[in-house]
Design a protein around this motif. Sequence first.
Motif, PDB file in Angstrom:
ATOM      1  N   HIS A   1      62.400 117.717 -10.705  1.00  0.00           N
ATOM      2  CA  HIS A   1      62.803 118.865  -9.893  1.00  0.00           C
ATOM      3  C   HIS A   1      64.121 118.645  -9.196  1.00  0.00           C
ATOM      4  O   HIS A   1      64.942 119.545  -9.116  1.00  0.00           O
TER       5      HIS A   1
ATOM      6  N   TYR B   1      66.917 119.071 -11.923  1.00  0.00           N
ATOM      7  CA  TYR B   1      67.249 120.454 -12.297  1.00  0.00           C
ATOM      8  C   TYR B   1      67.829 121.233 -11.124  1.00  0.00           C
ATOM      9  O   TYR B   1      68.703 122.073 -11.283  1.00  0.00           O
TER      10      TYR B   1
ATOM     11  N   ARG C   1      67.002 114.654 -14.796  1.00  0.00           N
ATOM     12  CA  ARG C   1      66.139 113.950 -13.863  1.00  0.00           C
ATOM     13  C   ARG C   1      67.033 113.298 -12.806  1.00  0.00           C
ATOM     14  O   ARG C   1      68.231 113.187 -12.987  1.00  0.00           O
TER      15      ARG C   1
ATOM     16  N   HIS D   1      55.864 115.789 -17.802  1.00  0.00           N
ATOM     17  CA  HIS D   1      56.275 117.186 -17.558  1.00  0.00           C
ATOM     18  C   HIS D   1      56.116 118.082 -18.777  1.00  0.00           C
ATOM     19  O   HIS D   1      57.087 118.642 -19.273  1.00  0.00           O
TER      20      HIS D   1
ATOM     21  N   CYS E   1      55.299 121.496 -20.731  1.00  0.00           N
ATOM     22  CA  CYS E   1      55.509 122.888 -20.312  1.00  0.00           C
ATOM     23  C   CYS E   1      54.195 123.474 -19.797  1.00  0.00           C
ATOM     24  O   CYS E   1      53.180 123.452 -20.496  1.00  0.00           O
TER      25      CYS E   1
HETATM   26  C1  HEM Z   1      59.303 129.305 -25.935  1.00  0.00           C
HETATM   27  C2  HEM Z   1      59.052 129.216 -24.647  1.00  0.00           C
HETATM   28  C3  HEM Z   1      59.140 127.954 -23.825  1.00  0.00           C
HETATM   29  C4  HEM Z   1      59.690 126.735 -24.125  1.00  0.00           C
HETATM   30  C5  HEM Z   1      60.386 126.305 -25.408  1.00  0.00           C
HETATM   31  C6  HEM Z   1      59.488 125.875 -22.969  1.00  0.00           C
HETATM   32  C7  HEM Z   1      59.904 124.558 -22.899  1.00  0.00           C
HETATM   33  C8  HEM Z   1      59.700 123.729 -21.815  1.00  0.00           C
HETATM   34  C9  HEM Z   1      60.122 122.351 -21.743  1.00  0.00           C
HETATM   35  C10 HEM Z   1      60.853 121.599 -22.855  1.00  0.00           C
HETATM   36  C11 HEM Z   1      59.768 121.871 -20.531  1.00  0.00           C
HETATM   37  C12 HEM Z   1      60.019 120.452 -20.010  1.00  0.00           C
HETATM   38  C13 HEM Z   1      61.422 120.306 -19.468  1.00  0.00           C
HETATM   39  C14 HEM Z   1      61.767 118.889 -19.124  1.00  0.00           C
HETATM   40  O1  HEM Z   1      60.987 117.965 -19.353  1.00  0.00           O
HETATM   41  O2  HEM Z   1      62.879 118.680 -18.604  1.00  0.00           O
HETATM   42  C15 HEM Z   1      59.113 122.947 -19.822  1.00  0.00           C
HETATM   43  C16 HEM Z   1      58.628 122.856 -18.544  1.00  0.00           C
HETATM   44  C17 HEM Z   1      58.080 123.914 -17.860  1.00  0.00           C
HETATM   45  N1  HEM Z   1      57.801 125.168 -18.358  1.00  0.00           N
HETATM   46 FE1  HEM Z   1      58.224 125.850 -20.205  1.00  0.00          FE
HETATM   47  N2  HEM Z   1      58.836 126.588 -21.996  1.00  0.00           N
HETATM   48  C18 HEM Z   1      58.599 127.855 -22.476  1.00  0.00           C
HETATM   49  C19 HEM Z   1      57.941 128.879 -21.821  1.00  0.00           C
HETATM   50  C20 HEM Z   1      57.440 128.787 -20.558  1.00  0.00           C
HETATM   51  C21 HEM Z   1      56.737 129.850 -19.875  1.00  0.00           C
HETATM   52  C22 HEM Z   1      56.403 131.214 -20.484  1.00  0.00           C
HETATM   53  C23 HEM Z   1      56.447 129.390 -18.622  1.00  0.00           C
HETATM   54  C24 HEM Z   1      55.722 130.074 -17.500  1.00  0.00           C
HETATM   55  C25 HEM Z   1      55.283 131.281 -17.467  1.00  0.00           C
HETATM   56  C26 HEM Z   1      56.943 128.029 -18.529  1.00  0.00           C
HETATM   57  C27 HEM Z   1      56.832 127.230 -17.423  1.00  0.00           C
HETATM   58  C28 HEM Z   1      57.255 125.920 -17.352  1.00  0.00           C
HETATM   59  C29 HEM Z   1      57.151 125.110 -16.156  1.00  0.00           C
HETATM   60  C30 HEM Z   1      56.621 125.574 -14.805  1.00  0.00           C
HETATM   61  C31 HEM Z   1      57.679 123.849 -16.467  1.00  0.00           C
HETATM   62  C32 HEM Z   1      57.835 122.658 -15.528  1.00  0.00           C
HETATM   63  C33 HEM Z   1      56.683 121.681 -15.683  1.00  0.00           C
HETATM   64  C34 HEM Z   1      56.719 120.607 -14.615  1.00  0.00           C
HETATM   65  O3  HEM Z   1      57.044 120.915 -13.475  1.00  0.00           O
HETATM   66  O4  HEM Z   1      56.400 119.464 -14.922  1.00  0.00           O
HETATM   67  N3  HEM Z   1      57.536 127.708 -19.720  1.00  0.00           N
HETATM   68  N4  HEM Z   1      59.072 124.071 -20.629  1.00  0.00           N
END
Ligand code: HEM
Length: 504
Positions: free
Chosen positions: A103, A106, A372, A441, A443
């Motif tokens: 967090h 980002y 990070r 982390h 998604c």
């Molecule tokens: C095709 C759609 C999506 C892709 C490819 C995607 C991809 C990702 C990736 C790669 C991460 C990790 C980022 C990292 O490690 O730096 C992530 C985290 C996250 N995503 Fe998604 N995401 C998608 C859709 C969504 C949707 C629809 C939501 C919520 C409604 C969402 C909520 C989150 C949240 C809250 C995190 C943070 C998790 C944490 O705090 O550990 N994402 N996502």
Amino acid sequence: MLSLDILPLSLPTIASLSLLTSLYLLYTLLSPSYTFPQKSPSSSTVSHLPIVGALQFFTKRWDFFRLSRDAAKTGNFKFFLGKHPIVGLSGAEARKSRELSMHEGYAILFGASPNSLTEDSLANDKEFSGPGGYFTRRIVKLMKTENFQKSLPYLMQDVRTSLDTLAKSPTGITDPFSSIYRIVYQLTMRTVGCNDIANDPLLLEKTLNLYETVESSATAATMLFPWFPSPSVIKRTIAGGRLYMIFNKIVENRRKTGVRGDDPLQFLIDQGDDVKSIIEFVVGALFAGLLNSGVNVAWVLSYLAQSPEWLSRVRAEVSAAAAKHSTHPDPSAPLIDQLSTLPIEAWESAFPTIDLCLKDSIRLQLLGSAFRKNISSRALNVGNGEVVPPGAFVAYHLGDNHLNPDIFRDPEKWDPSRYEEGREEDKKAPYAWVGWGAARHPCLGMRFAKLEQNIITAFFIAMFDYELTDKEGTPVSATPPVDFNKHSATKAKGVYLKYTLRKT
Ligand code: HEM
């Protein structure tokens, strides 16, 4: 009276000296005060500017990362972005989970959300955004099966209504990065926001415009000098403020009148959350939800339009799913009506082909870096004697694995068959495909992202025959190449779908 003649220096000289002193002070203030310790990786060989640092990290991120990585002995390198010290990591070792803060990484370096960019932003507050913090607890709760079950009829109705509107269009030509993206926005609003907006086309349009203003304000200048009131910062602040006011009005109205909603906003109100946290949550969740989903759904439909083989496989899958899971009383009802009766379990399990299509779209569209920050007081080893020192940020460019030709053959090509038995390229290296994040982390919205992808793709394909064209409806053979230097999933320009109603 004091005579100017007795001053030892002339006025122009004093003015010049003051200017120089101010510039020097500004330079000292803006230049990095951080010193990387000895065990840090070598410096990036790509040119750096005073004060700004590695500008190319902004203007040509993937090129910057590749050049720096390839010139470094270990593949890891260090650089400054403004005052921020950053370590660029590469290779399988870099993808290992470490005790780093996502967090805080980002919040400062991503910059495309309304509450990022400042050290004291809510996005940077551990109680709010940290692991197990308010944001995570609430979004995990909203992504539960019972909520999907409850909202499924509304989600399907939203998609159907939008496609019916498309069907009535006299041109029969649409830009999916506008029309389909808007459907995803509506579904996201329903799932993490509120029905007052999801049900109101004008409010939907208004809030989407504000969202897009905030998202597009992440320039190099806003990231480097967030305190400077540049036009982008002003625009972002105003748009963010308006979004907040719209939600605030709805929350206050519900509290005042006692009229309840049946939506995520009501859930947050019922938890006793304060208005500020509620609004920060909803706006943050909208950003997390739309950033990748909106763009990928449009890309998948566009990729399918240029690939008869995959389009026919998806068509077959959609028909088979309806045949197996539909509870429609009339088995000869139109396919779209049959799909409208599918239960949540079917939507989540009966579309593995669409899933593969999305998987390779994500590989190509998950552009830019994961960030990070080492918020601990110790240096973290990255596996070869080199360290990420305390206080430094980490940037890992996802192209390092997703665009690696040693892992993914012909990496710039959309080709879902690369994951099928016999090829399984995503298993060729540890964490080769990390499209949904991994380890600490993953998604949190993956289930919802897949659900909306499946519903929109299946409904669109059930309803229309379509092809890839230009704006005038002249067929084109392929989507334009992806600009891998972008910082996040990006809408394609000039891509249109020409569609006609299917006769089923
Ligand atoms: C095709 C759609 C999506 C892709 C490819 C995607 C991809 C990702 C990736 C790669 C991460 C990790 C980022 C990292 O490690 O730096 C992530 C985290 C996250 N995503 Fe998604 N995401 C998608 C859709 C969504 C949707 C629809 C939501 C919520 C409604 C969402 C909520 C989150 C949240 C809250 C995190 C943070 C998790 C944490 O705090 O550990 N994402 N996502």
